[in-house]
Enzyme design. Sequence first.
Site, PDB file in Angstrom:
ATOM      1  N   ASP A 227     -50.590  69.244 -61.282  1.00 46.36           N
ATOM      2  CA  ASP A 227     -51.137  68.332 -62.280  1.00 46.36           C
ATOM      3  C   ASP A 227     -52.612  68.656 -62.568  1.00 46.36           C
ATOM      4  OD1 ASP A 227     -50.705  65.759 -63.755  1.00 46.36           O
ATOM      5  OD2 ASP A 227     -52.346  65.091 -62.482  1.00 46.36           O
ATOM      6  N   GLU A 277     -46.099  82.789 -48.501  1.00 45.57           N
ATOM      7  CA  GLU A 277     -45.586  82.940 -47.133  1.00 45.57           C
ATOM      8  C   GLU A 277     -44.099  82.557 -47.081  1.00 45.57           C
ATOM      9  OE1 GLU A 277     -47.932  80.446 -44.548  1.00 45.57           O
ATOM     10  OE2 GLU A 277     -49.804  81.357 -45.281  1.00 45.57           O
TER      11      GLU A 277
HETATM   12  C1  BGC Z   1     -49.897  63.814 -66.200  1.00 48.05           C
HETATM   13  C2  BGC Z   1     -50.136  62.442 -66.721  1.00 48.05           C
HETATM   14  C3  BGC Z   1     -51.183  61.775 -65.841  1.00 48.05           C
HETATM   15  C4  BGC Z   1     -52.441  62.619 -65.721  1.00 48.05           C
HETATM   16  C5  BGC Z   1     -53.342  62.167 -64.609  1.00 48.05           C
HETATM   17  C6  BGC Z   1     -51.230  64.478 -66.428  1.00 48.05           C
HETATM   18  O1  BGC Z   1     -51.194  65.749 -66.376  1.00 48.05           O
HETATM   19  O2  BGC Z   1     -48.868  64.501 -66.867  1.00 48.05           O
HETATM   20  O3  BGC Z   1     -48.969  61.692 -66.774  1.00 48.05           O
HETATM   21  O4  BGC Z   1     -51.530  60.541 -66.399  1.00 48.05           O
HETATM   22  O5  BGC Z   1     -52.124  63.950 -65.475  1.00 48.05           O
HETATM   23  O6  BGC Z   1     -52.825  62.510 -63.366  1.00 48.05           O
END
Ligand code: BGC
Length: 562
Positions: A227, A277
């Site tokens: 993310d 790994e």
């Molecule tokens: C996610 C979102 C989230 C944000 C903060 C994004 O990349 O897809 O749904 O609100 O990151 O973590």
Amino acid sequence: MNTPSPQTPSTMKTPTPTAAENSTALATSSWWQHGVVYQIYIRSFADGNGDGEGDLTGLRSRLDYLATLGVDAVWINPWYASPMRDGGYDVADYRAIDPRFGNITEAEQFIEEAHARGIRVIADLVPNHTSSDHVWFQEALAAPPGDPARERYIFRPGAGDGSEPPSNWESVFGGSTWTRVADGEWYLHIFDPSQPDLNWEHPEVRDEFDAIFRFWLDRGIDGFRIDVAHGLIKDMAFPDVDGRTDLLEAEHPVDHPHWDRDGVHPIIRRWRSIVDEYDDRMMLAEAWVHAERLPLYLRPDEYHQAFNFDLLDATWSADSFGRIIGRSLDAAQAVGATSTWVLSNHDVVRHATRYGLPNDLAWRRWISDGPTSALDREVGSRRARAAALVTLALPGSTYIYQGEELGLHEVADLPTDVLQDPVWERSGQTERGRDGCRVPIPWTEEGPSFGFGADAAWLPQPTSFGAQSVEAQDRDPNSMLTLYRAAIALRRSRFPGDLHLTFVEMGTDILAWMRGDDILVVANMSPSAVAIPPNGDVLLASAPTLNGMLPPDAAAWIDIQS
Ligand code: BGC
């Protein structure tokens, strides 16, 4: 509606290959290079304990559905312990499953059961920030300014007399990125105040994430979607910037103080060496960066893949789709990677709805401001069927967001009192946010929550969901679900495993290309019907072909017999 009329004879018969663009015959070998990956928003997929929210019990009970759909892998949105102030992207404990979803034992059972069906599992890892409920942040709050417990996050004194935030940065969800705590210091949060940013300059933060990677790799996780992969490193001088950055916006200026800084790359390399790994695992970046900066994330010792979100902004035209497809394939091939294709996800308006809006209407605003009369659902649904055949015919991996295989639309009229996306409050109730694409899946035509598993789902489902349920579509040979199943099966059996694609010229607003020697893919984005080559045998079409003609807003896969 326009009366279908054929294209001119010169364009209707034999498609002409254009330049040898995108013709590298790089073979795809790993599962993630050409897979069909199904995105599961677990809270809305299937509810096994009847509490209104999806969970692992529900998900496990639907694994056969996914196997029948034919997907290679699933990506599960965050399932960790979380207060859910941002749908689980606010993680309180990275080694625990949120009790509303199940527990670690059940997660392990799920991974095993998915593997038994040949389905890989991609977890969603959130390293940019934790939840404010995370034990580290609680320790930081309990500690005085200057205490080492605060150094895992980004605490600073305010500007001026201390009552002003340290910089003018605006949060992705609206408002300042800085929140003041009782003793007068401010902490940084690029997203919601409940999502404090970690300090990735701190060795303990780096070590902790090494251990979290190993924890999940040891439990059989096959890949990680990372993310906000372009966040992590900030300019600690906190220079002011102009304006707010939308979450889904790649056009950040170069040298932005908190996006896409060079310092992210050593961190990526460190993770990659851990993932390497283990056998055959992968990392996938969610990185909203300039097209020319993306290849940096795909160097051989960095990410295996990065999301390519360009199609989310494509308008319904052969030119827009064609340019994006060509450019994306070129960019991926230049660094020896494969492209990813995404039409929808949990952050954007569902594409069946986007395609029902006029091309010049910005769907990001439409969701909050309307007008609802601008939406032609029928057109959107037809185009969504065609788009399925477009993306599933491309080399690389295709990501399907749950419910798109049912042709679900955005639920754009959720009552405002049920909205949970922090965007709604942070924008001063001017932006509805992302709940409309997160409404729980309808499994049955009737009954409470359309078979989702509860008396009432956590977000209310519209009555139209019954007719779009899995049950209703299962027995309909012309349903969207049947189309997806057939397309995924054909893709597996008929499409070559290389990255070869040759565009062909078939007329104005017709998007067409060859896969291998014999499969022609045609998407008719023009207002008139287009002739299918007479030597072609239609393998699959998103709409009935009549007298050798493919109607507007339709796509087909055609076997060109020699
Ligand atoms: C996610 C979102 C989230 C944000 C903060 C994004 O990349 O897809 O749904 O609100 O990151 O973590």
